[in-house]
Design a protein around this motif. Structure first.
Motif, PDB file in Angstrom:
ATOM      1  N   ASP A   1      12.633 -56.237   2.414  1.00 34.42           N
ATOM      2  CA  ASP A   1      11.574 -55.745   1.551  1.00 34.42           C
ATOM      3  C   ASP A   1      10.648 -54.888   2.405  1.00 34.42           C
ATOM      4  OD1 ASP A   1       9.252 -55.384   0.000  1.00 34.42           O
ATOM      5  OD2 ASP A   1       9.689 -57.199  -1.163  1.00 34.42           O
ATOM      6  N   TRP A   2      10.805 -53.577   2.293  1.00 39.17           N
ATOM      7  CA  TRP A   2      10.051 -52.664   3.141  1.00 39.17           C
ATOM      8  C   TRP A   2       8.558 -52.726   2.845  1.00 39.17           C
ATOM      9  CZ3 TRP A   2      12.155 -50.058   7.176  1.00 39.17           C
ATOM     10  CH2 TRP A   2      13.551 -50.036   7.231  1.00 39.17           C
ATOM     11  N   ASN A   3       8.199 -53.020   1.582  1.00 38.76           N
ATOM     12  CA  ASN A   3       6.784 -53.108   1.232  1.00 38.76           C
ATOM     13  C   ASN A   3       6.112 -54.277   1.949  1.00 38.76           C
ATOM     14  OD1 ASN A   3       7.114 -50.937  -0.569  1.00 38.76           O
ATOM     15  ND2 ASN A   3       7.788 -52.320  -2.185  1.00 38.76           N
ATOM     16  N   LEU A   4       6.758 -55.455   1.877  1.00 36.91           N
ATOM     17  CA  LEU A   4       6.200 -56.623   2.563  1.00 36.91           C
ATOM     18  C   LEU A   4       6.196 -56.433   4.072  1.00 36.91           C
ATOM     19  CD1 LEU A   4       7.730 -59.579   0.498  1.00 36.91           C
ATOM     20  CD2 LEU A   4       5.326 -58.902   0.618  1.00 36.91           C
ATOM     21  N   ARG A   5       7.244 -55.823   4.594  1.00 38.77           N
ATOM     22  CA  ARG A   5       7.334 -55.593   6.034  1.00 38.77           C
ATOM     23  C   ARG A   5       6.173 -54.725   6.510  1.00 38.77           C
ATOM     24  NH1 ARG A   5       9.364 -51.467   9.142  1.00 38.77           N
ATOM     25  NH2 ARG A   5      10.226 -52.037  11.193  1.00 38.77           N
ATOM     26  N   THR A   6       5.872 -53.684   5.741  1.00 36.81           N
ATOM     27  CA  THR A   6       4.770 -52.794   6.129  1.00 36.81           C
ATOM     28  C   THR A   6       3.425 -53.490   5.995  1.00 36.81           C
ATOM     29  OG1 THR A   6       6.074 -50.893   5.400  1.00 36.81           O
ATOM     30  CG2 THR A   6       3.707 -50.553   5.695  1.00 36.81           C
ATOM     31  N   CYS A   7       3.241 -54.267   4.915  1.00 38.08           N
ATOM     32  CA  CYS A   7       1.976 -54.988   4.738  1.00 38.08           C
ATOM     33  C   CYS A   7       1.771 -56.021   5.844  1.00 38.08           C
ATOM     34  CB  CYS A   7       1.948 -55.660   3.366  1.00 38.08           C
ATOM     35  SG  CYS A   7       1.607 -54.520   1.997  1.00 38.08           S
ATOM     36  N   SER A   8       2.854 -56.629   6.318  1.00 34.71           N
ATOM     37  CA  SER A   8       2.722 -57.619   7.391  1.00 34.71           C
ATOM     38  C   SER A   8       2.235 -56.977   8.677  1.00 34.71           C
ATOM     39  CB  SER A   8       4.062 -58.320   7.628  1.00 34.71           C
ATOM     40  OG  SER A   8       5.028 -57.410   8.151  1.00 34.71           O
ATOM     41  N   ARG A   9       2.535 -55.676   8.865  1.00 36.72           N
ATOM     42  CA  ARG A   9       2.094 -54.975  10.075  1.00 36.72           C
ATOM     43  C   ARG A   9       0.742 -54.298   9.896  1.00 36.72           C
ATOM     44  NH1 ARG A   9       4.349 -50.815  11.534  1.00 36.72           N
ATOM     45  NH2 ARG A   9       5.565 -50.276   9.690  1.00 36.72           N
ATOM     46  N   LYS A  10       0.528 -53.686   8.745  1.00 43.39           N
ATOM     47  CA  LYS A  10      -0.675 -52.891   8.539  1.00 43.39           C
ATOM     48  C   LYS A  10      -1.729 -53.567   7.675  1.00 43.39           C
ATOM     49  CE  LYS A  10       1.681 -48.433   8.989  1.00 43.39           C
ATOM     50  NZ  LYS A  10       1.897 -47.099   8.351  1.00 43.39           N
ATOM     51  N   GLY A  11      -1.330 -54.623   6.971  1.00 47.95           N
ATOM     52  CA  GLY A  11      -2.260 -55.293   6.083  1.00 47.95           C
ATOM     53  C   GLY A  11      -2.147 -54.792   4.655  1.00 47.95           C
ATOM     54  N   HIS A  12      -2.637 -55.586   3.724  1.00 48.25           N
ATOM     55  CA  HIS A  12      -2.578 -55.234   2.310  1.00 48.25           C
ATOM     56  C   HIS A  12      -3.639 -54.183   1.975  1.00 48.25           C
ATOM     57  CE1 HIS A  12       0.231 -58.472   1.456  1.00 48.25           C
ATOM     58  NE2 HIS A  12      -0.563 -59.315   2.113  1.00 48.25           N
ATOM     59  N   VAL A  13      -3.414 -53.484   0.874  1.00 49.25           N
ATOM     60  CA  VAL A  13      -4.365 -52.479   0.384  1.00 49.25           C
ATOM     61  C   VAL A  13      -4.655 -52.788  -1.079  1.00 49.25           C
ATOM     62  CG1 VAL A  13      -4.818 -50.037  -0.034  1.00 49.25           C
ATOM     63  CG2 VAL A  13      -3.474 -50.735   1.967  1.00 49.25           C
TER      64      VAL A  13
END
Length: 254
Positions: A2-14
């Motif tokens: 899940d690329w969305n979750l992977r990115t949020c885990s690194r950059k944080g939620h928006v």
């Protein structure tokens, strides 16, 4: 993955609170611990105040799904370009050093070659027929002006590769254009090298470069392909969670 979750885990939620009450209700949820807002990237609910608020049209447009996968591919290409660029720049430095010390290198080459001839004779290796030795001799006998032109050409190409890497890593559209143009220009040369002397490494590099050009042209809609830049930006906007929520709300009303 899940690329969305992977990115949020690194950059944080928006999170974002739109002024439109209908959309605001769909992105906000009450919990025993307080209000939670839905992340515009991964869709998870996050406790706390939203990171931003305002009209829905002003909500941040985030890379999601396919766009995130595309960004990952572009950054892999950027790393490959940087490695190639550094190698080319070092090669150019070597050519300039060869030009400035050509005579002494020739003397060292002749001396070492004579000292190694008995060893070559023992293993029945004909130095005169060696393609590697012939290439070295041709380089050492090249004119200083020729070596200068070669060094400049290699240096410019190496810097172009580094510039491509910067543009691709930062996900800039100019970097995508530079990558396509720069890679396409040298594809005929790569084909020529394969016809002269084929190797699996040359074939793999050629296939990677051709695939990279086709991928960038189609996925990034360069040079007006598939609607061009306007269509690409529209596709990113349509993929945002806020747009999905707005669409879902419109379908429910209909």
């Amino acid at each position: 993955m899940d690329w969305n979750l992977r990115t949020c885990s690194r950059k944080g939620h928006v999170t974002y609170a739109p002024d439109e009450s209908r959309l605001r209700e769909r992105l906000e949820a009450g919990t025993p611990l307080g209000d939670a807002w839905r992340c515009l990237r991964c869709g998870s609910y996050v406790l706390g105040d939203p990171h931003g608020s305002g009209p829905a049209d002003d909500a941040p447009v985030l890379l999601r799904g396919k766009a995130l996968r595309s960004a990952f591919v572009l950054r892999l290409l950027a790393i490959e370009r940087w490695v190639r660029g550094v190698v080319l720049v070092l090669l150019a430095v070597g050519v300039f050093e060869l030009r400035s010390t050509q005579v002494s290198l020739k003397q060292v080459f002749d001396r070492d070659l004579r000292s190694l001839r008995p060893f070559f004779n023992q293993i029945h290796f004909n130095v005169s027929d060696s393609a590697t030795v012939s290439s070295i001799e041709k380089t050492l006998h090249a004119k200083s002006s020729t070596l200068t032109l070669i060094g400049i050409a290699v240096l410019v190409y190496g810097l172009l590769q580094i510039a491509e890497g910067i543009g691709l890593w930062s996900l800039k559209r100019w970097g995508e254009y530079v990558a396509v143009v720069g890679t396409t220009i040298f594809i005929p040369l790569e084909v020529y090298e394969i016809t002269e002397k084929a190797s699996w490494l040359k074939v793999v590099v050629l296939l990677i470069n051709v695939a990279a050009v086709v991928y960038l042209l189609l996925s990034k809609r360069l040079f007006g392909i598939r609607g061009g830049h306007a269509a690409y930006e529209a596709s990113l906007h349509e993929a945002s969670l806020l747009e999905v929520e707005a669409s879902a709300g419109s379908q429910r009303q209909s």
